[in-house]
Each structure stands twice: as C-alpha cells, then as structure tokens.
Design a protein around this motif. Structure first.
Motif, PDB file in Angstrom:
ATOM      1  N   THR A 241      27.930  -7.544 -10.790  1.00  0.00           N
ATOM      2  CA  THR A 241      28.383  -6.201 -11.154  1.00  0.00           C
ATOM      3  C   THR A 241      28.283  -5.923 -12.652  1.00  0.00           C
ATOM      4  O   THR A 241      28.690  -4.848 -13.099  1.00  0.00           O
ATOM      5  N   GLU A 242      27.753  -6.870 -13.424  1.00  0.00           N
ATOM      6  CA  GLU A 242      27.764  -6.715 -14.876  1.00  0.00           C
ATOM      7  C   GLU A 242      27.038  -5.456 -15.345  1.00  0.00           C
ATOM      8  O   GLU A 242      27.523  -4.733 -16.232  1.00  0.00           O
ATOM      9  N   GLU A 245      29.255  -2.474 -14.482  1.00  0.00           N
ATOM     10  CA  GLU A 245      30.431  -2.410 -15.345  1.00  0.00           C
ATOM     11  C   GLU A 245      30.061  -1.924 -16.745  1.00  0.00           C
ATOM     12  O   GLU A 245      30.758  -1.085 -17.324  1.00  0.00           O
ATOM     13  N   CYS A 251      34.239  -0.494 -10.374  1.00  0.00           N
ATOM     14  CA  CYS A 251      33.990  -1.740  -9.648  1.00  0.00           C
ATOM     15  C   CYS A 251      35.309  -2.271  -9.095  1.00  0.00           C
ATOM     16  O   CYS A 251      36.352  -2.162  -9.738  1.00  0.00           O
ATOM     17  N   ASP A 252      35.239  -2.840  -7.906  1.00  0.00           N
ATOM     18  CA  ASP A 252      36.410  -3.383  -7.225  1.00  0.00           C
ATOM     19  C   ASP A 252      35.909  -4.399  -6.218  1.00  0.00           C
ATOM     20  O   ASP A 252      35.522  -4.049  -5.115  1.00  0.00           O
ATOM     21  N   VAL A 255      30.522  -3.311  -6.708  1.00  0.00           N
ATOM     22  CA  VAL A 255      30.345  -1.947  -7.204  1.00  0.00           C
ATOM     23  C   VAL A 255      30.982  -1.010  -6.178  1.00  0.00           C
ATOM     24  O   VAL A 255      30.550  -0.955  -5.026  1.00  0.00           O
ATOM     25  N   THR A 263      28.150   5.548  -5.645  1.00  0.00           N
ATOM     26  CA  THR A 263      29.077   5.014  -6.639  1.00  0.00           C
ATOM     27  C   THR A 263      29.835   6.172  -7.300  1.00  0.00           C
ATOM     28  O   THR A 263      29.709   7.332  -6.897  1.00  0.00           O
TER      29      THR A 263
END
Length: 391
Positions: A241-242, A245, A251-252, A255, A263
């Motif tokens: 997820t970098e 983010e 994000c949780d 994503v 999203t």
C-alpha cells in the motif's frame, strides 16, 4: 465519460485480468500494464506445488507474448512505479529506459502483497517463496537431500512442506499459533491436516514462535533448537500500500475501496490482495488473498470503466489448498472466530451471527460446487439443505 487511457500497476493475475476484461468489454482506449518482475505474467499458486516438482516455468505463463500485441496492451515488465501524482493524473516509472512519467485517465492498483518479515533475529537468512525466481532457487535447493525448517503453518508453508517431504526431505513446520491454518480453517479441519502432515513424516512445532534463524537452524521461544540446512519463511503477507499511502489514498488493511472497488479518488480503483473492500454479506471491510477474488474484482472494474456499469461487487469467495494428495476447498468466507459444525465426513460448516458463512470440504469437488451454490443463496439455509451437500 469513458476514460481514454487506463494504466494498471501490477501484472499478476488480477492486473492482467483487468487488461483482458477491458478489451472483452469493448474498451478501445490505451491500456498500459506495468509489472515489476521480468518476463511474462504468470500464475503464483503452482509455485508452492507443481512447479517445485516439475520445474516447467512455461506452464505458468498466463498469456504468450503475442497476446499483448494482438490486444494492443502496452505491457511493461521489469518496471517500477515510484510515485502517483493524482492532481496531474500521471505516475512516475523507472525501468530499462530510465525514469519517465505516464499519464492516465483511470488508474488500477493491483500491487498485491509481499511476504511479512517478523521481528526474528537473523530472518534475512531465510528463503522466501513469493516469485518465480524464489521458486527456482528453492527447486535448486531441493535437488539434494536436506533438512528444512518452515516458519509458518498457513497454506503456502504447508503446501511447500508436503512437496518437500514427498521428495524425501526432512521437514519441520514451526507455527506460533496453537494450530495450523488458524486464520483460514476450522479447528477440526486444522487438526485433520496436522495429523496428515505427521503421518507423512513432517515434524510440527505448534504454539512456539521462532525467535532466531542461524545457518545451523532455528531457535524457538522455549529454547528448542531445530537443526536445518535452510529455512523457508512463510509467515503471512502484507499488502503493498506504500504507493497509495504516499498518494494520500485511504488505506485500511489494504487500499480502502467502496463496493464498486473505487478508492477515495474516483479516478483510481484497487483490486485483489492489496484491496480492502466491503464484504457483500456482512458489510465489514475485508481483504482476501485469493486468485478468484482478484480476477472477479478485475472483471467488475473493467465493466465499470468500459460500460459505466455501477453494480457493486457481490461475488462469493472461494479458496483452495493442495497439500500432498489432499485438496482442501472453501466456499464462502469465515472469520477465525466463526463457530463450526461437522456436516458430514470431510465437510464442515462455519457460522456467525448471520448464519452460514463458509463450508470447508476435503477431497470432494462435487460437494464443494454444491456448497458454492448454497452459500450464494439469498434465503436462509436449512439443515436438510446442508446435509444434501454430502449426498
């Protein structure tokens, strides 16, 4: 308005399926598929099973090179996305031709997962099993009799252990939880597979975490020393997820998306192992590590982009694991705390506050297909209907 340029980050089965489904849905615009690994997109599930036995990499490829030209898909392997500029709607990539920017009207994140690296002393000495290159390295190491320690008693670790043992190697399986596959299956099914692995000759160390890896083996929390010639790390994964983010996307545990797999930016979708989405059954935000989920996500996203279809994701999940000669199949999705009930020999139902959530079957493809139809039913399921699965 239909986007003219779709860019897909991630060339696994979900990312490739998104490109395929876009063309199948009539999308005539530009499709760019970016993959971080060299070579053609390939299947990952056989890496821990068939590939270790036969070494046939060509059997893993999802499409030949000619496919991408025929479908006008700009496939860019061995290329990495460094950043997403949501305002300008472009990404910065690095590859063989250096760094440059690529524009998009719609971006699809199919970045998948990477192996979890627990805080274990010397963990850098352990081998991974995530990519084709990893599998090639492991297959070479399996060419001679050896002692292997597997850290992790989930699907990947157990599938590898079953193959390694069948090839004549000594295998020790280390699992910090008190039972195997604790996140994925019922206690009864877990116990059955523990018995199978012991019968095959694998040694199980349950309820003891590995605290150190050395060239000579692994040390457990209770001080036990497990001698090994190499260690496989299969202790789970974490979503990539970098990029999301850094771009400011919500994000949780992945994503975060809505029921349409959009999203927090309506110009960006996410799919597969990296995506956190509402469970169609419970509404809870979940993330599934499943080829089926990734490909179903991809088809839904493609229809939304190409045809404006706003239908929410509603596919029923299913999973499988081949360990030795045994096939475990799961229809539906159950949380680890779901209650369990044996419906028939080798068939277990999982239940939560809303009723039946999943059905596990062992070596029974017919029952599994019946279970998938039953799980998909919108009406409450009777005990008689459950028992008919095994008929």
């Amino acid at each position: 308005m239909t986007p003219e340029t779709v860019l897909i980050i991630g060339a696994g089965q979900g990312g490739l399926q998104a490109a395929i489904s876009l063309r199948q849905s009539g999308f005539a615009g530009t499709i760019t598929l970016i993959g971080g690994e060299p070579g053609l997109p390939y299947q990952r599930p056989p890496l821990s099973k068939a590939y270790l036995r036969d070494g046939k990499a060509e059997a893993l490829y999802l499409r030949p090179e000619s496919f991408f030209d025929a479908k006008q898909i700009d496939y860019r392997p061995d290329t990495w996305v460094e950043a997403i500029d949501r305002t300008a709607q472009r990404v910065t990539v690095t590859g063989q031709s250096g760094a440059h920017a690529l524009p998009y009207d719609h971006l699809v994140l199919a970045t998948g997962t990477r192996n979890l690296r627990p805080p274990i002393e010397g963990i850098g000495l352990a081998c991974d099993l995530r990519t084709l290159r990893d599998a090639q390295t492991l297959r070479d190491r399996l060419s001679q009799p050896t002692r292997i320690a597997v850290i992790g008693g989930g699907f990947i670790g157990l599938e590898f252990a079953a193959v390694a043992r069948a090839l004549g190697h000594e295998v020790a399986i280390i699992e910090a939880a008190p039972r195997l596959m604790a996140r994925a299956v019922s206690a009864k099914m877990s116990a059955h597979f523990a018995e199978l692995h012991r019968d095959w000759g694998n040694r199980l160390h349950l309820g003891q975490a590995a605290i150190a890896v050395e060239p000579s083996g692994v040390t457990l929390a209770d001080g036990t020393k497990i001698a090994s010639d190499f260690v496989l790390l299969a202790a789970g994964v974490r979503p990539n997820t970098e990029l999301a983010e850094a771009a400011g996307l919500a994000c949780d545990n992945g994503v975060r998306t809505d029921a349409r797999l959009l999203t927090s930016d309506p110009a960006i979708s996410a799919l597969g192992d990296c995506a956190s989405f509402p469970d169609p059954r419970s509404g809870a935000q979940i993330r599934l590590e499943s080829v089926q989920a990734a490909t179903d996500h991809a088809r839904l996203i493609a229809k939304r982009i190409a045809k404006g279809d706003a239908a929410p994701y509603s596919a029923q999940p299913w999973f499988w694991s081949d360990q030795g000669p045994c096939k475990l199949q799961i229809a539906g999705f159950a949380t680890p705390d779901a209650a369990e009930e044996e419906i028939a020999a080798g068939i277990i139902g999982r239940f939560d506050a809303s009723g039946l959530s999943a059905i596990e079957t062992l070596d029974n493809a017919r029952a599994h297909m019946r279970a998938r139809k039953l799980i998909a039913s919108p009406v409450p399921i009777t005990r008689a209907e459950l028992e008919e699965i095994a008929a």
